[in-house]
Each structure stands twice: as structure tokens, then as C-alpha cells.
Scaffold this active site. Sequence first.
Site, PDB file in Angstrom:
ATOM      1  N   SER A 118      -4.497  39.568  61.073  1.00 13.87           N
ATOM      2  CA  SER A 118      -5.282  39.949  62.244  1.00 13.87           C
ATOM      3  C   SER A 118      -6.598  39.200  62.338  1.00 13.87           C
ATOM      4  O   SER A 118      -7.201  39.133  63.397  1.00 13.87           O
ATOM      5  CB  SER A 118      -5.554  41.453  62.188  1.00 13.87           C
ATOM      6  OG  SER A 118      -6.107  41.789  60.941  1.00 13.87           O
ATOM      7  N   LYS A 168     -16.057  38.687  63.706  1.00  9.49           N
ATOM      8  CA  LYS A 168     -16.380  37.726  64.770  1.00  9.49           C
ATOM      9  C   LYS A 168     -17.858  37.358  64.688  1.00  9.49           C
ATOM     10  O   LYS A 168     -18.658  38.074  64.106  1.00  9.49           O
ATOM     11  CB  LYS A 168     -16.119  38.361  66.148  1.00  9.49           C
ATOM     12  CG  LYS A 168     -14.669  38.655  66.475  1.00  9.49           C
ATOM     13  CD  LYS A 168     -13.955  37.441  67.021  1.00  9.49           C
ATOM     14  CE  LYS A 168     -12.646  37.845  67.681  1.00  9.49           C
ATOM     15  NZ  LYS A 168     -11.785  38.666  66.820  1.00  9.49           N
TER      16      LYS A 168
END
EC number: 3.4.21.88
Lengths: 230, 230
Positions: B149, B188
Amino acid sequence: MKLTERRKKMLAFIAEFVEENNYPPSIRDIGSACDISSTSVVKYNLTKLEQDRLIKRDKEVSRGLSLDWAGLQEAGLADDLAGAPASHQGGDGSAFSFFQVPVLGYIAAGEPIQVETTDHFTADEWLELNETLYRNPDQLYALRVQGDSMIDASVLDGDIVILRHQERAENGEMVAAWIDTQNETTLKHFFLEGDQVRLRPANPSYPEMFLPAADVSVKGKVVSVIRQLE
Amino acid sequence: MKLTERRKKMLAFIAEFVEENNYPPSIRDIGSACDISSTSVVKYNLTKLEQDRLIKRDKEVSRGLSLDWAGLQEAGLADDLAGAPASHQGGDGSAFSFFQVPVLGYIAAGEPIQVETTDHFTADEWLELNETLYRNPDQLYALRVQGDSMIDASVLDGDIVILRHQERAENGEMVAAWIDTQNETTLKHFFLEGDQVRLRPANPSYPEMFLPAADVSVKGKVVSVIRQLE
DNA sequence: ATTATACAAGAACATCTGTGCGGTGTCAAG
DNA sequence: CTTGACACCGCACAGATGTTCTTGTATAAT
């Protein structure tokens, strides 16, 4: 080294206090914590502790004391005093289990990497690593990744790759491979299939490569990738 | 956060002094080091620094101050202050070169991660790291990445990410962010743009995300990524 | 101009805190 | 028994150190 129960308690309290407050206790702090009614007694014992090189003290300075870890180490007391979340190690204090790995240079597509064990001397930088994570550190070396050329191996610009020097690889291992025809070194999973070599990126969104075995030479096996972000 | 030159100097001096002496400076120490003639001015600025959560202070206590690393971290000042000038003294040995970081569990898209400092006790595994590479180990924790992921952040299945626990982030920093609407945590690069948050993958071949700030909560800043391959 | 706020100075003050000194009790050596 | 080293106690003192009060300067907003 013989040590009074009271002095042990004092040491323990100092360690605890510093851990808790980030500054040392005053003489009176120590006194009330260790059931010593007189400040002079605390001072007396602190002086003793200083003579034994278990603490350091700056005279005339409020809270001017600190634990002397070097001395505590020698006395074998460091372990008892080191706080829970704090650091820890061997116990005897002498055997630190880390080692240094030479950072030999950069790896980037299009540039060969020349790696000799003797190159250890020419290393401009060293990386300190921990034995719990790595074995046979003698054969290890590190390279900094330059550019986005390794992104298919999920290795980014600036990452450090740690390799074990070897020229053969088992199928499935990730290796640093020099590709003759393309004049570049890259990190890929290595598979020898007949006289063909299949190089699979770690990142499945990139395609595999098929090459004649003669065109591929393994420069080392990738043991670890480390990315530092701050 | 805006910060007077004088206050910066004070912070730097405090850091240096503590590093050097293992106990905090007095108000007058700070004054003479920073060319401040009046103790009240020092106190005034210390109060301001405390309001900004850059230091902690115990009133009425001699040298009862310490740097607030959590706040400094968030202000982006920690790097400048950590172990800056004072040479790493081997003799004093005030700090061992090792520390342990708790591996708190797994990170995978679709699963929340709950991180409390108290969870340190429930950690099932610990990672030994080296101080030369990391600062302020107290606030660090580690997670194992499960599944692909995070591949857009060039983080693979099995990698270990090391995070510093904090709930705010500077623009550009890589963070572990919980995304409310998608019920998942992801790594992120973080950018706050007005009331929108932009999340940019580390891997440029993946698209950016734009989300309302209210839907994103930062769980920690990514300090390091470690991949073990053997 | 006036007010408000941030910043700085100096001096007086109130504690905090380390030090010094006289005294007590124990215990082993002389 | 006497002596002396060792550990301890209380207390008073002095120096170290944080706090408070008053005053002054500069800048921005009203």
C-alpha cells in the site's frame, strides 16, 4: 567498590530525578528523598561519591552535579541506573556492538561502481551500524543513490544502500548489477534462467528485464536500504 | 514561528550549555552569554520561550529549565540545536551510543495506527539504533509496513519506517497521515495549502492527493525507512 | 496625539542552595 | 580507656539565583 546503601539510594535518586526533570536535584532534594535530614550529610556523601568518580560536581553551583557515566560503567552500576526508555548495552561496558561501514561513493545509472575491499581506506565517510541488524560486517560497504534511476527498485535519490561484496547471487536476491550493454549499474532482483538473466525491479509497476548472462555482472548483494529524512 | 535573534541565541546557548555541563544554565549564565545585562530581560524572554513551548521551566527552582524537544521539533528548530557545537565527549559518556526504538506494530492502508508514548510498554519488539543517525530517540517509534500500500512512497512490504511522534508537520515533510474519508493511514509528503492538504507520494509516478485539512490527521513524521533484505 | 504592546534595563528583594563548623554516636585499633 | 576514622546531624551563613518593581524606548494601531 563498596558502596553504602544510602549512597546507592542517592545515585538512584539522582538518576531518576534527572530523567524526570531534565535538571539535577539540589542537595536538599536529595536529602528529603533519601531521608537525610541534614544538608551537610548529603554534601558529605556527595563528596565521597565524587571521590569514587561516580558523579561529577561543580562547586558553588546550584544543582551543579551530574552522574559520571564513565565511572559508573567501571563500577558496573550503569545498568541499574539507566532509565527504562534510555539506552542499554552489553553490561561490562566495554563491548559496544556496533561497527563502521565505509560509504564508498555514489551509485547512479550510467556509472560503474568499482568496489574492492581495500577501498575501505579511501572511503570518505563511514556509517555506524548495529550488529543486531547485520552480520559479517567486514564484507559490507555502502553507496549513496544519486538520481531517480533506482526508483523502480523503490530506492530514492539520497538513499543509502548497504551491500555485501560478492560476485555471485542466488535467485531472488536483490543485487547491484552492472549491465554491460547499457553501461549502468542498477539494483534489481536477480534470477539466472539458463544463459539468460532476468532482472526484476522491486517495484512491480516497472517491467522486468531479460539479458544474456554474459552482459550482467554482480557487484554485490543488497543487504539493506536506509533512507534518512530529517 | 517568528523568533527574535536574541531568543535564538538563548536557545542555542542553553542547548550548548546543557551539552557541556549536563545541567542547565542559570538566568545570569544565559545573560552574560547572550550579552543581556539584566536578569529580568532574560526572564522575560524565557517566559516567552516557554509560552511558545520551546523550553520548559520550573518556577522558583535554580536552573529549573530544559529544552522542550517536542515543541522544538514542531517548530523545526530541533535540528539546529541538537548536538550542534559541543564536541561529543567520550570521557564523560553521559550518553550511550545506543538506544532502543519500540516497534509498535504494522502500518497498512485501511488500518488505523494508534500511537501513544505510553504504548512503549506494550511494544512487542525493539529496534536498536545508533545515536549518530538519530536525535531525540524518546519520541521515536517504528512500524512495519504491510502490503504494497505504500509503494507510491517507495516503501515496500516488510520495510520498517521510523517515525517521530508529532501531530503537526511542516510543509514538505514526509508524514504518516490518517485519512478520515478513506479510512487509511499512508505515508506521504505533507503540504498544508489553505484549508486543503496536499499529499504527494515520494514516488513521482503516482498522483498527488488533495483533501480537506479536517480529514487528515498527522500521526508522526517519517524520520527513516529501513529495508532489510537478508 | 494617545494608547497598547513588545522589548530592554537596573536595582531591590526573596529564595534557593551550597558550604562550614561544632557536635554526636559507632567501631576498631592502639 | 583513648584515639581517630567514619557516618551523621543541626544550624547558621553567604553566595547563587529567580522574581518583582520601576523606568525607558521603539513601533504600530487608533
